[in-house]
Write a protein that holds these residues in place. Sequence first.
Motif, PDB file in Angstrom:
ATOM      1  N   GLN A 126       0.872  -1.486   0.005  1.00 10.93           N
ATOM      2  CA  GLN A 126      -0.053   0.319  -0.137  1.00 10.93           C
ATOM      3  C   GLN A 126       0.858   1.578   0.009  1.00 10.93           C
ATOM      4  O   GLN A 126       0.505   2.557  -0.589  1.00 10.93           O
ATOM      5  CB  GLN A 126      -0.757  -0.362   0.607  1.00 10.93           C
ATOM      6  CG  GLN A 126      -2.069  -1.058   1.329  1.00 10.93           C
ATOM      7  CD  GLN A 126      -2.747  -1.494   2.004  1.00 10.93           C
ATOM      8  OE1 GLN A 126      -2.434  -1.070   3.885  1.00 10.93           O
ATOM      9  NE2 GLN A 126      -4.080  -2.047   2.455  1.00 10.93           N
ATOM     10  N   TRP A 127       2.075   1.577   0.800  1.00 11.79           N
ATOM     11  CA  TRP A 127       2.656   2.329   1.237  1.00 11.79           C
ATOM     12  C   TRP A 127       3.556   2.737  -0.605  1.00 11.79           C
ATOM     13  O   TRP A 127       3.303   4.102  -0.348  1.00 11.79           O
ATOM     14  CB  TRP A 127       3.812   2.129   1.900  1.00 11.79           C
ATOM     15  CG  TRP A 127       3.131   2.134   3.670  1.00 11.79           C
ATOM     16  CD1 TRP A 127       2.481   1.799   4.045  1.00 11.79           C
ATOM     17  CD2 TRP A 127       3.997   2.875   4.769  1.00 11.79           C
ATOM     18  NE1 TRP A 127       1.868   2.242   4.591  1.00 11.79           N
ATOM     19  CE2 TRP A 127       3.442   2.548   5.354  1.00 11.79           C
ATOM     20  CE3 TRP A 127       5.884   3.256   4.649  1.00 11.79           C
ATOM     21  CZ2 TRP A 127       3.798   3.583   6.574  1.00 11.79           C
ATOM     22  CZ3 TRP A 127       5.681   3.410   5.652  1.00 11.79           C
ATOM     23  CH2 TRP A 127       5.156   3.866   6.698  1.00 11.79           C
ATOM     24  N   GLU A 129       2.267   1.886  -3.308  1.00 12.13           N
ATOM     25  CA  GLU A 129       1.367   2.302  -4.381  1.00 12.13           C
ATOM     26  C   GLU A 129       0.980   0.747  -5.328  1.00 12.13           C
ATOM     27  O   GLU A 129       1.244   0.990  -7.022  1.00 12.13           O
ATOM     28  CB  GLU A 129       0.942   3.214  -4.893  1.00 12.13           C
ATOM     29  CG  GLU A 129       0.698   4.313  -3.829  1.00 12.13           C
ATOM     30  CD  GLU A 129       0.497   5.488  -4.486  1.00 12.13           C
ATOM     31  OE1 GLU A 129      -0.683   6.019  -5.296  1.00 12.13           O
ATOM     32  OE2 GLU A 129       1.331   6.338  -4.745  1.00 12.13           O
ATOM     33  N   ARG A 225      -0.478   4.526   3.652  1.00 12.78           N
ATOM     34  CA  ARG A 225      -0.876   4.595   2.948  1.00 12.78           C
ATOM     35  C   ARG A 225      -2.287   3.433   3.133  1.00 12.78           C
ATOM     36  O   ARG A 225      -1.738   2.592   4.078  1.00 12.78           O
ATOM     37  CB  ARG A 225      -1.105   4.272   1.293  1.00 12.78           C
ATOM     38  CG  ARG A 225      -0.814   5.583   0.348  1.00 12.78           C
ATOM     39  CD  ARG A 225      -0.221   5.588  -0.631  1.00 12.78           C
ATOM     40  NE  ARG A 225       0.576   6.862  -1.622  1.00 12.78           N
ATOM     41  CZ  ARG A 225       1.613   7.003  -1.238  1.00 12.78           C
ATOM     42  NH1 ARG A 225       2.793   6.818  -0.560  1.00 12.78           N
ATOM     43  NH2 ARG A 225       1.860   8.634  -1.806  1.00 12.78           N
ATOM     44  N   LYS A 230      -4.422   6.657  -1.948  1.00 13.67           N
ATOM     45  CA  LYS A 230      -5.438   7.300   0.314  1.00 13.67           C
ATOM     46  C   LYS A 230      -4.321   6.668   0.494  1.00 13.67           C
ATOM     47  O   LYS A 230      -3.335   5.817   1.303  1.00 13.67           O
ATOM     48  CB  LYS A 230      -6.645   6.009   0.002  1.00 13.67           C
ATOM     49  CG  LYS A 230      -6.732   5.818  -1.209  1.00 13.67           C
ATOM     50  CD  LYS A 230      -7.900   4.574  -0.666  1.00 13.67           C
ATOM     51  CE  LYS A 230      -9.654   4.042  -1.795  1.00 13.67           C
ATOM     52  NZ  LYS A 230     -10.740   3.557  -1.366  1.00 13.67           N
ATOM     53  N   LEU A 231      -4.284   8.394   1.727  1.00  7.14           N
ATOM     54  CA  LEU A 231      -2.880   8.497   2.234  1.00  7.14           C
ATOM     55  C   LEU A 231      -3.781   8.331   3.842  1.00  7.14           C
ATOM     56  O   LEU A 231      -4.975   8.926   3.587  1.00  7.14           O
ATOM     57  CB  LEU A 231      -2.753  10.247   1.865  1.00  7.14           C
ATOM     58  CG  LEU A 231      -1.712  10.654   1.106  1.00  7.14           C
ATOM     59  CD1 LEU A 231      -1.525  12.177   1.173  1.00  7.14           C
ATOM     60  CD2 LEU A 231      -0.575   9.574   0.982  1.00  7.14           C
ATOM     61  N   TYR A 317      -5.507   3.751   9.707  1.00 12.69           N
ATOM     62  CA  TYR A 317      -4.600   3.413   9.246  1.00 12.69           C
ATOM     63  C   TYR A 317      -4.525   1.495   9.619  1.00 12.69           C
ATOM     64  O   TYR A 317      -4.189   1.761  11.197  1.00 12.69           O
ATOM     65  CB  TYR A 317      -3.309   3.666   9.733  1.00 12.69           C
ATOM     66  CG  TYR A 317      -1.913   2.677   8.794  1.00 12.69           C
ATOM     67  CD1 TYR A 317      -1.443   2.579  10.038  1.00 12.69           C
ATOM     68  CD2 TYR A 317      -1.580   2.642   7.552  1.00 12.69           C
ATOM     69  CE1 TYR A 317       0.068   1.973   9.184  1.00 12.69           C
ATOM     70  CE2 TYR A 317      -1.151   1.876   7.224  1.00 12.69           C
ATOM     71  CZ  TYR A 317       0.352   1.664   8.269  1.00 12.69           C
ATOM     72  OH  TYR A 317       1.178   1.568   7.668  1.00 12.69           O
TER      73      TYR A 317
END
Length: 317
Positions: A126-127, A129, A225, A230-231, A317
């Motif tokens: 996720q971080w 992407e 993220r 999406k942060l 998160y």
Amino acid sequence: MRVLLFALPCSLLLACGGEPVQLAPQAEKLTIEAPKSKGAQRFTIDPATTELGFAMEAPVEKIRGRVPPAAMTGEIFVDPTDLTKTTGLVHVDLRELELFQRTTTAEGTPFGEETKNPTQNEHARQWLEISPDTPEDQLAKNALIEFSLQKVSDLSAADLTKLSGAQRKVTFTATGDFLLHQRKASKSVKLEATFDFTGDAPTGVAVKSLEPLDIGLDEYDVRPRTGFSKLAAKTLQSLSPKVAKAAEVSLTFRAKLAADAKPTMQSQAAGAAPATPSDPAVPAAPPAATPPAGAAATAPAAAKTSPADKAPAAKGY
């Protein structure tokens, strides 16, 4: 109007939570410099011999990451009489990235055994992407790491022909652009290269890191993220000291002498048409959606608009 002009640059320099961010310039791919010498010889990386890993150490957590050997490809151009003219391009595909961790309950206490945490691996994707919800075109670009070798300095010996033996070792500092998460910045790393010789002719080279390459996560917009674009509500700063804010990257590989000195490697991120390899040492390039293994003509890179530049933070998160 004055308020608007003042607020705009601030928004580009602050991540969610008010952290100062110095983002590297945007880029989708790197290109290899043409050989700087008529005497340059092309060496192609043997993927089966490669190792690339990184370490992230925080007071209560140690993370180790790795990719499979087949994830690294590339080529280098070497003039045996003048190593200062060396150029090259290395590709790494992150799709099969694996993370392992050791944790402790408090700073200063012993760390536990290393384990692979599925949640942590999900968060890493996720971080970066490169998670399953990432559109395929962005996944192909975000999964790409590249290093374009542009300068060699601090050589222990610049002319291999003045050394002797079947193996000739040199140390040096390699400087060039490092691409990660569609951003690039100039980096330098200390390396050791051991050249194999048959008589007076080089036939291969083994390269390894002498010191890790320090890569700041903020600089490359790698941050918490909850999914593609999406942060997360939490920032790198708020996750400290549990999570390190930089990764120390190390590599090793062997490259063998190719049949000619024609550049063949280029990032697949721009969707360039695959080239037919000019010698058996260079594997044919797969379609653009697969890990980069080689391509032809250079195509201009398009800038990416980063979520860190415009996206609001997602809850949780």
